[in-house]
Each structure stands twice: as structure tokens, then as C-alpha cells.
Design an enzyme around this catalytic site. Structure first.
Site, PDB file in Angstrom:
ATOM      1  N   GLY A   1      -2.781  -7.776  14.046  1.00 33.05           N
ATOM      2  CA  GLY A   1      -2.749  -7.582  12.396  1.00 33.05           C
ATOM      3  C   GLY A   1      -4.015  -7.686  11.749  1.00 33.05           C
ATOM      4  O   GLY A   1      -4.071  -7.869  10.727  1.00 33.05           O
ATOM      5  N   LEU A   2      -5.003  -7.338  12.522  1.00 28.61           N
ATOM      6  CA  LEU A   2      -6.333  -7.202  11.971  1.00 28.61           C
ATOM      7  C   LEU A   2      -6.962  -5.775  12.082  1.00 28.61           C
ATOM      8  O   LEU A   2      -8.295  -5.713  11.991  1.00 28.61           O
ATOM      9  CB  LEU A   2      -7.351  -8.177  12.846  1.00 28.61           C
ATOM     10  N   SER A   3      -6.182  -4.996  12.336  1.00 29.66           N
ATOM     11  CA  SER A   3      -6.575  -3.438  12.007  1.00 29.66           C
ATOM     12  C   SER A   3      -7.367  -3.150  13.178  1.00 29.66           C
ATOM     13  O   SER A   3      -8.804  -2.532  12.843  1.00 29.66           O
ATOM     14  CB  SER A   3      -7.217  -3.142  10.872  1.00 29.66           C
TER      15      SER A   3
ATOM     16  N   ASP B   1       0.797  -1.269  -0.075  1.00 22.86           N
ATOM     17  CA  ASP B   1      -0.183  -0.061   0.052  1.00 22.86           C
ATOM     18  C   ASP B   1       0.846   1.371  -0.280  1.00 22.86           C
ATOM     19  O   ASP B   1       0.634   2.215  -0.739  1.00 22.86           O
ATOM     20  CB  ASP B   1      -1.005  -0.019   0.995  1.00 22.86           C
TER      21      ASP B   1
ATOM     22  N   ASP C   1      -5.754  -0.473   5.530  1.00 20.21           N
ATOM     23  CA  ASP C   1      -6.720  -0.739   6.842  1.00 20.21           C
ATOM     24  C   ASP C   1      -7.840   0.028   6.900  1.00 20.21           C
ATOM     25  O   ASP C   1      -9.043  -0.431   6.873  1.00 20.21           O
ATOM     26  CB  ASP C   1      -5.843  -0.650   7.923  1.00 20.21           C
TER      27      ASP C   1
ATOM     28  N   SER D   1      -7.224  -0.585  15.189  1.00 19.69           N
ATOM     29  CA  SER D   1      -7.155   0.917  15.194  1.00 19.69           C
ATOM     30  C   SER D   1      -7.985   1.411  14.127  1.00 19.69           C
ATOM     31  O   SER D   1      -8.624   2.356  14.475  1.00 19.69           O
ATOM     32  CB  SER D   1      -5.569   1.382  15.330  1.00 19.69           C
TER      33      SER D   1
ATOM     34  N   GLU E   1      -4.092   8.822  12.031  1.00 18.70           N
ATOM     35  CA  GLU E   1      -3.062   7.935  12.662  1.00 18.70           C
ATOM     36  C   GLU E   1      -1.436   8.303  12.181  1.00 18.70           C
ATOM     37  O   GLU E   1      -0.879   8.184  13.173  1.00 18.70           O
ATOM     38  CB  GLU E   1      -3.517   6.635  11.821  1.00 18.70           C
TER      39      GLU E   1
ATOM     40  N   SER F   1     -15.606   3.169  27.369  1.00 23.31           N
ATOM     41  CA  SER F   1     -14.964   1.997  26.837  1.00 23.31           C
ATOM     42  C   SER F   1     -15.337   0.834  27.577  1.00 23.31           C
ATOM     43  O   SER F   1     -14.767   0.814  28.910  1.00 23.31           O
ATOM     44  CB  SER F   1     -13.605   2.009  26.502  1.00 23.31           C
TER      45      SER F   1
HETATM   46  C1  GLA Z   1      -0.078  -2.276   8.429  1.00 25.31           C
HETATM   47  C2  GLA Z   1      -0.345  -1.045   7.949  1.00 25.31           C
HETATM   48  C3  GLA Z   1      -0.997  -0.962   6.543  1.00 25.31           C
HETATM   49  C4  GLA Z   1      -0.118  -2.172   5.544  1.00 25.31           C
HETATM   50  C5  GLA Z   1       0.292  -3.188   6.453  1.00 25.31           C
HETATM   51  C6  GLA Z   1       1.253  -4.128   5.698  1.00 25.31           C
HETATM   52  O1  GLA Z   1      -1.312  -2.972   8.580  1.00 25.31           O
HETATM   53  O2  GLA Z   1      -1.373  -0.323   8.732  1.00 25.31           O
HETATM   54  O3  GLA Z   1      -1.070   0.367   5.838  1.00 25.31           O
HETATM   55  O4  GLA Z   1       1.201  -1.277   5.103  1.00 25.31           O
HETATM   56  O5  GLA Z   1       0.594  -3.165   7.520  1.00 25.31           O
HETATM   57  O6  GLA Z   1       0.521  -4.762   4.397  1.00 25.31           O
END
Ligand code: GLA
Length: 379
Positions: free
Chosen positions: A121-123, A36, A169, A125, A157, A67
């Protein structure tokens, strides 16, 4: 989460019904990792784990957030935002950027809860950011523009929270469609909703290892990619195809920089192929692309850890698995596997057991479905 429970909790706190309920999901990236911020291609899908808010407007310009998960009660003023530390920086950052973009905001009282695992790693935020943006859109009465809200959230962010992430994300959490992955061109921000192939389950494999202090490693990868783009004389590595990459004289270019660039160039090609094979339902090839992506992230981009490599191995040992790879930024967190739908339950059990035996760690393995991006659930 169901909206009835959220409504009841809101009533307990505020003695009134909420005017709105909003939600924004986390995401799992199917393929296109670290592309990205190289203006490249990604293929994430929103998952059925999200951040939820029940809210009502306030007239005094204050935002008050309870929260449930953190058992925290915090507030801030829309017209006097100052930086601090902790989870409140996400909502404050969104309020700041929206106002900077000219939106006139109304304050609110809200109950907030979510089930996106943090740091996996599932976003999680991005889910918070987009849920807050969706809440402001509901109470302040401005139209929801998903790509614009994604860009504003990314800015929050980058500039308020200070994390130098790309756009994937936030776009996934804002703009995904139920039952589809989101094929996104991170340069033009053009999107296509790609239906998921029939007969497969998307399985998330959480290694239970967490990223820790890796911002510096993420930023180092970004710098190396920029260095490679400069060497190739292009704006971003998106502009280098495999043929150009192979042909170009790389004498004098750092070995690691060459490896990072090779990952980006090959990964972009894999995303484009993945979109094509999904259209014709060639799951076998899609699985091979998942596998090749993991190998490239492990050997060239060097963002996996032992747990991720073991997890991917455990997944691939199962006959029902078409392919598996790490997902997200890496250095811990989750892998994703493409599995024959008929055997998904057995797959989940077998991989959990195998991973426990090989790593000594407990995994969280679950089938997930592609959900809708940020939405107004009620109101
Ligand atoms: C994190 C970042 C994204 C992307 C991924 C890797 O999730 O927030 O913008 O760069 O790593 O693909």
C-alpha cells in the site's frame, strides 16, 4: 540507496559510467482514502523509499533493464511493443503511452533497484512507472511535466497493466515536494504543497499482511460509488456534501452502497479539514481526523483487515500517538500514525512489541520523512 553504489554497479555491468541517475518515490497517504476515483481530495506524501535507475542511451530503439532486486535481465523494442506478463509490463506500458501521447523516445540500458515494499500500500508500482518516465525524459531530452507524466502513468496502469487505479499514487510520486504533503484535487488536478506540521513524526506501520487477490473488491467499491453518484444525480460523489447526503431520501438504495457513499462524503470533508488544521499546527485535531478516517474505512467502506485494525489499536494505545489509520487501498499492507517526534523511537519499539503479542505477526515499523517527487539525481 546511494548513487555511488548504483554507479559502481552500472560500471560492473556496462564498463562505463551511467549518463543519468533518476529516482521516483513511493508514497504514504495521510488522509483521503478511496476518494481519488470519486473526483475527491487526497493528502499523500512521498516517502524516503524509492525506485532508482542508472542509465545510458542506446541508439537502436531498445530498452534493456537489469533489475537488481529481481535478478532479472529483460529487454523490449520501442517500436514493437506487445503485451506479456510480469514486472516488465510497467516499463512497457509507460513506453507505449508516452509514444501514444506523441513523445519520441530514445532507448536505454539501465540498472534498476528499489526499496519500496511491494504490495504494502506504499505505491511501489507508481514508483516504477514514474522512475521509468523520468528515465525516458532524461535520455530522450523532453521536459519533465509532473502532472502530465502522472496522467500518462495512470493510463499505462489502467490500460496496459489492467489495474483500474485512480490518480493519487502517480501524482504523489511525480509531484510531491520534500518536507510537504500534497493536497490534491483529483478532479481539477490542482495541487498545493502543504508543509508538514512541526514536532510530529509520520510513522509507517507495516502489518506484514499483503493484499492478495483484491482487484475485484477494489472494482466493486468503485462500482458502488458510481451507483451512489447516479442515485444522487451527480457526476461523482465529490459533488455530494454531508448535508445533501443526510437529507436525500435513500429508500431503495442498497445498504452497502449507502455505507460506501457515506465514507466518501465524510472522508472528503476530513481531508479539507486536515489541510486547514495542518496550517495552524493543530496536531491533536489532525490525529482525531486520522482516527475517524480509519473507523469509516473499517465500518462503512469495509476495506480493513484484522491485522490493520489490531495495528491501529496498538498505535493508539501509546500516549505519544495523536492518531492512526490504515493507508492505501486496504485489505492488508500498512497503517500510518501521527506521533510526537520526541517519543518516536519508543513508539516504534512499543508498537512492534504490542503488535507481535496481539497478532502473532512481525511488523515493520519505521519513521519516514517526506521526500521529493520523481527527480533527476545525476546527469
Ligand atoms: C490504491 C489506488 C489509488 C487509490 C487508493 C485508495 O492505492 O492505486 O488510486 O484509490 O488505492 O485511496
Amino acid at each position: 540507496m546511494n548513487s555511488e553504489i548504483l554507479t559502481q554497479t552500472f560500471e560492473t555491468y556496462f564498463n562505463a559510467k551511467p549518463d543519468f541517475i533518476v529516482r521516483a518515490p513511493g508514497r504514504v497517504n495521510l488522509i483521503g482514502e478511496h476518494t481519488d476515483y470519486n473526483d475527491g481530495f487526497v493528502l499523500p506524501m512521498a516517502i524516503d523509499h524509492a525506485v532508482w535507475l542508472a542509465l545510458r542511451p542506446r541508439t537502436d530503439g531498445q530498452v534493456r533493464l537489469f533489475s537488481l532486486d529481481l535478478e532479472a535481465d529483460e529487454a523490449f523494442e520501442l517500436n514493437s511493443l506487445t503485451k506479456g506478463e510480469g514486472w516488465l509490463e510497467y516499463p512497457k506500458g509507460i513506453a507505449y503511452e508516452l509514444q501514444k501521447f506523441g513523445y519520441s523516445l530514445t532507448g536505454f540500458d539501465a540498472i534498476m533497484t528499489g526499496d519500496v515494499p511491494r504490495g504494502a500500500g506504499l505505491s511501489s508500482s507508481a514508483a516504477v512507472e514514474l522512475a521509468i518516465a523520468r528515465a525516458f525524459s532524461a535520455v530522450s531530452g523532453f521536459a519533465w511535466d509532473a502532472p502530465k507524466m502522472a496522467k500518462i502513468s495512470q493510463k499505462a496502469e489502467n490500460e496496459w497493466v489492467g489495474v483500474n487505479c485512480g490518480i493519487m499514487d502517480q501524482m504523489a510520486s511525480a509531484a510531491c515536494r520534500e518536507g510537504h504533503a500534497l493536497f490534491l484535487d483529483c478532479r481539477s488536478l490542482a495541487i498545493q504543497h502543504a508543509p508538514l506540521p512541526k514536532g510530529v513524526s509520520i510513522v509507517i506501520l507495516d502489518t506484514s499482511t499483503r493484499r492478495g487477490l483484491v482487484d475485484s473488491a477494489y472494482n466493486e467499491r468503485r462500482t458502488q460509488c458510481e451507483e451512489a453518484a447516479h442515485w444522487f444525480g451527480v457526476k461523482a460523489l465529490r459533488d455530494v456534501c454531508l448535508e445533501d447526503f443526510n437529507k436525500k431520501n435513500k429508500d431503495g438504495l442498497d445498504e452497502n452502497v449507502i455505507k460506501r457513499a457515506r465514507h466518501i462524503v465524510t472522508e472528503n470533508a476530513r481531508v479539507l479539514e486536515a489541510v486547514e488544521v495542518m496550517k495552524i499546527g493543530n496536531i491533536k485535531r489532525l490525529g482525531e481526523l486520522f482516527n475517524a478516517s480509519h473507523e469509516s474505512l473499517r465500518d462503512d467502506f469495509e476495506v480493513t483487515n484484522d491485522a490493520l485494525n489490531i495495528m491501529v489499536e496498538c498505535a493508539r494505545e501509546q500516549e505519544s500517538c495523536y492518531g492512526a489509520r490504515m493507508t492505501g487501498a486496504g485489505f492488508g499492507g500498512c497503517a500510518v500514525a501521527l506521533v510526537n517526534e520526541e517519543n518516536a523511537t519508543e513508539f516504534v519499539d512499543a508498537v512492534s512489541t504490542a503488535y507481535r503479542q496481539k497478532s502473532g505477526l512481525e511488523a515493520a515499523v519505521y519513521v519516514c520523512s517526506a521526500s521529493e517527487g520523481a527527480s533527476l539525481v545525476q546527469g
